[in-house]
Scaffold this motif. Sequence first.
Motif, mmCIF file in Angstrom:
data_model
loop_
_atom_site.group_PDB
_atom_site.id
_atom_site.type_symbol
_atom_site.label_atom_id
_atom_site.label_comp_id
_atom_site.label_asym_id
_atom_site.label_seq_id
_atom_site.Cartn_x
_atom_site.Cartn_y
_atom_site.Cartn_z
ATOM 1 N N ARG A 6 1.576 -59.640 54.770
ATOM 2 C CA ARG A 6 0.802 -58.507 55.256
ATOM 3 C C ARG A 6 0.290 -58.777 56.659
ATOM 4 O O ARG A 6 -0.143 -59.882 56.985
ATOM 5 C CB ARG A 6 -0.395 -58.227 54.339
ATOM 6 C CG ARG A 6 -0.056 -58.025 52.877
ATOM 7 C CD ARG A 6 0.801 -56.838 52.600
ATOM 8 N NE ARG A 6 0.125 -55.575 52.914
ATOM 9 C CZ ARG A 6 0.680 -54.387 52.758
ATOM 10 N NH1 ARG A 6 1.914 -54.288 52.300
ATOM 11 N NH2 ARG A 6 0.015 -53.308 53.068
ATOM 12 N N HIS A 7 0.317 -57.744 57.475
ATOM 13 C CA HIS A 7 -0.207 -57.789 58.840
ATOM 14 C C HIS A 7 -1.456 -56.926 58.855
ATOM 15 O O HIS A 7 -1.441 -55.789 58.375
ATOM 16 C CB HIS A 7 0.853 -57.233 59.798
ATOM 17 C CG HIS A 7 0.406 -57.166 61.204
ATOM 18 N ND1 HIS A 7 0.196 -55.976 61.855
ATOM 19 C CD2 HIS A 7 0.127 -58.142 62.101
ATOM 20 C CE1 HIS A 7 -0.182 -56.233 63.101
ATOM 21 N NE2 HIS A 7 -0.238 -57.541 63.267
ATOM 22 N N VAL A 8 -2.553 -57.476 59.384
ATOM 23 C CA VAL A 8 -3.804 -56.725 59.423
ATOM 24 C C VAL A 8 -4.363 -56.695 60.845
ATOM 25 O O VAL A 8 -4.155 -57.615 61.634
ATOM 26 C CB VAL A 8 -4.867 -57.287 58.452
ATOM 27 C CG1 VAL A 8 -4.389 -57.196 57.015
ATOM 28 C CG2 VAL A 8 -5.241 -58.706 58.798
ATOM 29 N N GLN A 75 -6.835 -52.251 59.251
ATOM 30 C CA GLN A 75 -5.513 -51.668 58.981
ATOM 31 C C GLN A 75 -4.680 -52.743 58.313
ATOM 32 O O GLN A 75 -4.658 -53.891 58.774
ATOM 33 C CB GLN A 75 -4.826 -51.229 60.260
ATOM 34 C CG GLN A 75 -5.379 -49.980 60.879
ATOM 35 C CD GLN A 75 -4.534 -49.584 62.072
ATOM 36 O OE1 GLN A 75 -4.437 -50.317 63.042
ATOM 37 N NE2 GLN A 75 -3.911 -48.430 61.972
ATOM 38 N N ASP A 76 -3.969 -52.390 57.271
ATOM 39 C CA ASP A 76 -3.176 -53.334 56.488
ATOM 40 C C ASP A 76 -1.796 -52.734 56.272
ATOM 41 O O ASP A 76 -1.685 -51.605 55.797
ATOM 42 C CB ASP A 76 -3.917 -53.575 55.163
ATOM 43 C CG ASP A 76 -3.104 -54.303 54.121
ATOM 44 O OD1 ASP A 76 -2.150 -55.024 54.477
ATOM 45 O OD2 ASP A 76 -3.423 -54.147 52.927
ATOM 46 N N GLU A 77 -0.751 -53.488 56.646
ATOM 47 C CA GLU A 77 0.609 -52.993 56.446
ATOM 48 C C GLU A 77 1.548 -54.149 56.110
ATOM 49 O O GLU A 77 1.267 -55.309 56.417
ATOM 50 C CB GLU A 77 1.106 -52.265 57.693
ATOM 51 C CG GLU A 77 1.123 -53.101 58.940
ATOM 52 C CD GLU A 77 1.426 -52.284 60.188
ATOM 53 O OE1 GLU A 77 1.965 -52.892 61.130
ATOM 54 O OE2 GLU A 77 1.140 -51.080 60.230
ATOM 55 N N ALA A 78 2.663 -53.807 55.456
ATOM 56 C CA ALA A 78 3.685 -54.809 55.157
ATOM 57 C C ALA A 78 4.223 -55.360 56.469
ATOM 58 O O ALA A 78 4.290 -54.655 57.473
ATOM 59 C CB ALA A 78 4.810 -54.177 54.340
#
Length: 99
Positions: A6-8, A75-78
């Motif tokens: 995860r990229h935040v 913000q949190d994304e794959a």
Amino acid sequence: MSKAIRHVAITGWVQGVGYRAFVDHEARSRALEGWVRNRRDGSVEALFAGPAEMVAAMIAACRRGPSSARVEALQDEAANPDMLKLREAGERFSVLPTI
């Protein structure tokens, strides 16, 4: 056990308050891989890789941050596994220079 990457991006009062050191300590205590760095816009960016449950717990910790920080948004994304290549050679988790 599923693995997550995860990229935040964290915004708020998150620079100059020990936020990166907090993230580094928390990620290492969870044996996660990845990195953390400040951005010139005042945000903090991080990448976490490891067991999905541990990554989720790490993201929850980032939402709180250290007591001196004030997190306004996260913000949190794959993330793509290639983003792990930004780490310092030989390190599981790195504190990277500001970009």
